[in-house]
Design a protein around this motif. Structure first.
Motif, short mmCIF file in Angstrom:
data_model
loop_
_atom_site.label_atom_id
_atom_site.label_comp_id
_atom_site.label_asym_id
_atom_site.label_seq_id
_atom_site.Cartn_x
_atom_site.Cartn_y
_atom_site.Cartn_z
N GLN A 1 64.14 45.30 48.09
CA GLN A 1 63.55 45.69 49.45
C GLN A 1 63.28 46.92 50.41
O GLN A 1 62.98 47.49 50.94
CB GLN A 1 62.86 44.06 50.24
CG GLN A 1 63.96 43.68 50.80
CD GLN A 1 64.48 42.61 50.17
OE1 GLN A 1 64.57 42.55 49.01
NE2 GLN A 1 65.23 41.63 50.63
N ALA A 2 64.62 47.59 50.44
CA ALA A 2 65.14 48.53 51.22
C ALA A 2 65.02 49.51 50.52
O ALA A 2 65.35 50.71 51.03
CB ALA A 2 67.15 47.90 51.44
N LEU A 3 65.09 49.59 49.32
CA LEU A 3 64.93 51.40 48.52
C LEU A 3 63.36 51.76 48.91
O LEU A 3 62.47 51.34 48.66
CB LEU A 3 64.77 50.66 46.90
CG LEU A 3 65.59 50.25 46.98
CD1 LEU A 3 66.53 49.51 45.21
CD2 LEU A 3 67.13 51.18 47.61
N HIS A 4 63.13 52.32 49.19
CA HIS A 4 61.91 53.90 48.98
C HIS A 4 62.33 54.67 47.56
O HIS A 4 63.04 56.05 47.72
CB HIS A 4 61.93 53.85 49.80
CG HIS A 4 61.22 53.46 51.19
ND1 HIS A 4 60.03 53.33 52.00
CD2 HIS A 4 61.81 52.68 51.79
CE1 HIS A 4 60.30 52.64 52.93
NE2 HIS A 4 60.94 52.34 52.72
N PRO A 5 61.80 54.20 46.46
CA PRO A 5 62.15 55.51 45.23
C PRO A 5 61.85 56.89 45.13
O PRO A 5 60.42 56.50 46.00
CB PRO A 5 61.95 54.53 44.18
CG PRO A 5 61.61 53.00 44.46
CD PRO A 5 60.82 53.21 45.89
N TYR A 6 62.26 57.42 44.94
CA TYR A 6 61.96 58.66 44.87
C TYR A 6 62.37 59.31 43.02
O TYR A 6 63.12 59.95 43.02
CB TYR A 6 62.71 59.74 45.67
CG TYR A 6 61.62 60.17 46.52
CD1 TYR A 6 61.39 61.00 47.52
CD2 TYR A 6 62.39 58.90 47.93
CE1 TYR A 6 61.02 61.29 48.92
CE2 TYR A 6 61.38 59.03 49.38
CZ TYR A 6 61.29 60.32 49.70
OH TYR A 6 60.42 60.00 50.74
N GLY A 7 61.39 58.83 42.03
CA GLY A 7 61.95 58.94 40.86
C GLY A 7 62.61 58.10 40.51
O GLY A 7 62.56 57.03 41.08
#
Length: 557
Positions: free
Chosen positions: A28-34
């Motif tokens: 839940q802490a991740l904002h993926p860029y690919g």
């Protein structure tokens, strides 16, 4: 051996969620860029603020030469080496600037088998942080000229505007320009100019802020110019800070990537150390310290610039306590400091090497002035000889009282730094560290700069004309005397003359200009001929970078 980009391209990268899990970062802490990059929202990590801090290790280097030193490569290699010996480690690095990527370096993600990946994305745009910083900076520039155009209610003196524009590219033609030409509808013509984005005060603020609220407060303190009565006008006066913060709100989250061996790495922020303070963001460093037992970070260029600013600016402002420092050197670079010609560096030359050891000695001694124990890492080249390694090791033991470790991370990855990793752990856990900045906050600005010049550069003192001396007094009178000093000078020498290699002493450091960075919280002293907008070399790396027939990027290294 394969090139850096071939090695990076052949690597089997782990999904970024797996790297995050290894670092204790929940999904839940991740904002993926690919697939292989993500921003991390530390506010979504349970109990994050209450976690104890790990140990902070700084990687710095001797004065750079065309022969190369490999500071980033060593940082990555040491991070992997610590992982290999069973330590929970993270790497904290700066983001590469497009300026040197297309200028001299062609890339800045490490090298050989000690790289952070995905290398191509990291070197080219990455998550857009630099673009956000450039946009926020130039928004403020636009608001200044717009305010003057619509009546100048704040009474800004157009001759005393201190806010130049920026771009993330080396372009010497933009160092000095005249803006607003073309008639009254375009505003009032005035002298202006561009700096490179990594020299922007917004970049410095970005890297020294502790959170978004602190970032916005610091942006508001930026002094953009003066009125005719010399009173300051700030970004807050122009009502610019809200919009600038909006442009930066996603960028402030640190970027998570991985090494070739899967060690988690934060890559965030990127001021140069020759014209700014040269360290990655406080936010990323603090986050890494909560997530790992050992955090390996670097500071730009030699220890006289990057390490001094890391200690005197970043650690002072952020309350960081480094436990050890690694000083990177190569046999080739030391021989160049000892007078060897570049085309002769592959030949054994003990006399030149002995002469160049003075440069290493001063950097090691300078680290000790901050109460931080040091170890020397010799980044191995295939042309090194056993006699050269023995000379360095003996000199370090007998003259400097430190250890020197031969490192082969470029060819072997983390396996080539296991010995260094064991010795760094022992040094960090020895209790020797007693960190303190070089000078106190209360010392006058001139004395702070002179202390750096004498203690770190080996100089006899400073020189400055009456106008620059008056600026010191003016900043003191305005209440800025308690700020640290950020020196902008050539990275190639302890002096302000890039041709003076080795360890020159007794020289005078010429102070050309003094700039206030009130939001960042330091004063910039521009010394010698250093430029805050670099130019491209005769044969820029951009000439070699292209997309091949298979659609792959070539020329990055």
């Amino acid at each position: 051996m394969a090139s850096d980009i071939e090695i990076a391209r052949a690597a089997e990268l782990q999904p970024i969620a797996a790297i995050a899990e290894r670092a204790g970062i929940p999904a839940q802490a991740l904002h993926p860029y690919g697939k292989h990059i993500a921003k991390v929202d530390t506010g979504e990590i349970p109990g994050f603020a209450e976690r104890p801090d790990g140990r902070l290790i700084l990687v710095t280097a001797i004065s750079p030469t065309p022969a190369g030193e490999g500071k980033t490569t060593t940082t990555v290699g040491l991070g992997d080496g610590l992982t290999r010996i069973g330590k929970r480690s993270m790497i904290a690095l700066r983001e590469p600037s497009l300026g040197p990527c297309f200028g001299v370096k062609g890339g800045a993600a490490g090298g050989g088998y000690a790289q952070i990946v995905p290398m191509e994305q990291i070197n080219l745009h990455f998550t857009g942080d630099f673009h956000a910083i450039t946009s926020a900076h130039n928004l403020l520039a636009a608001l200044i000229d717009n305010h003057i155009y619509w009546g100048n209610g704040l009474g800004l003196d157009s001759r005393a505007i201190a806010w130049r524009r920026v771009m993330d590219m080396n372009d010497r033609a933009l160092r000095a320009i005249v803006s607003s030409l073309g008639g009254a509808g375009n505003g009032f013509p005035r002298e202006d100019g561009f700096d490179i984005t990594v020299a922007s005060e917004v970049m410095a603020i970005f890297c020294l802020a502790t959170d978004l609220d602190d970032l916005e407060a610091r942006l508001g303190r930026i002094v953009v110019g003066r009125r005719r009565d010399k009173s300051p006008v700030t970004a807050q006066d122009l009502k610019a800070t809200g919009a600038m913060s909006v442009l930066l709100k996603d960028a402030v989250m640190p970027n998570l990537v991985q090494s070739l061996e899967g060690t988690p790495a934060f890559v965030h922020g990127g001021p140069f150390a020759n014209i700014a303070h040269g360290c990655n963001s406080v936010i990323a460093t603090r986050a890494a310290l909560k997530l790992a037992d050992y955090v390996v970070t670097e500071a730009g260029f030699g220890a006289d610039l990057g390490a001094e600013k890391f200690f005197d600016i970043k650690c002072r402002k952020a309350g960081l306590k480094p436990q050890a420092a690694v000083v990177v050197a190569t046999v080739r670079a030391l021989k160049m400091h000892g007078g060897a010609a570049k085309d002769a560096l592959g030949q054994e030359d003990l006399a030149a090497l002995q002469g160049g050891l003075a440069n290493l000695a001063r950097h090691v001694e300078n680290i000790g002035k901050f109460g931080v124990p040091a170890i020397v890492a010799i980044n191995n080249f295939t042309t090194d000889t056993p006699a050269e390694h023995e000379l360095i090791g003996r000199y370090c033991r007998e003259t400097l009282g430190v250890e020197a470790v031969i490192c082969r991370h470029w060819a072997e990855g983390g396996a080539g730094t296991e010995e260094l990793a064991h010795k760094v752990v022992a040094l960090a856990e020895s209790g020797q560290a007693d960190f303190a900045p070089l000078y106190p906050d209360a010392m006058p600005l001139w004395d702070k700069l002179e202390t750096i010049a004498r203690e770190i550069y080996g100089a006899a003192g400073l020189s400055a004309d009456a106008k620059v001396r008056a600026r010191f007094a003016e900043l003191e009178a305005a209440g800025h005397g308690d700020l640290p000093v950020c020196v902008a000078k050539t990275q190639y020498s302890f002096s302000a003359d890039p041709a003076l290699r080795g360890a020159p002493s007794g020289h005078i450091v010429p102070v050309r200009e003094l700039r206030l960075s009130a939001g960042a919280g330091f004063v910039v002293a521009i010394c010698g001929d250093i430029m805050t907008m670099p130019g491209l070399p005769r044969q820029p790396a951009a000439e070699r970078i292209h997309i091949d027939a298979a659609g792959r990027i070539e020329g990055l290294f």
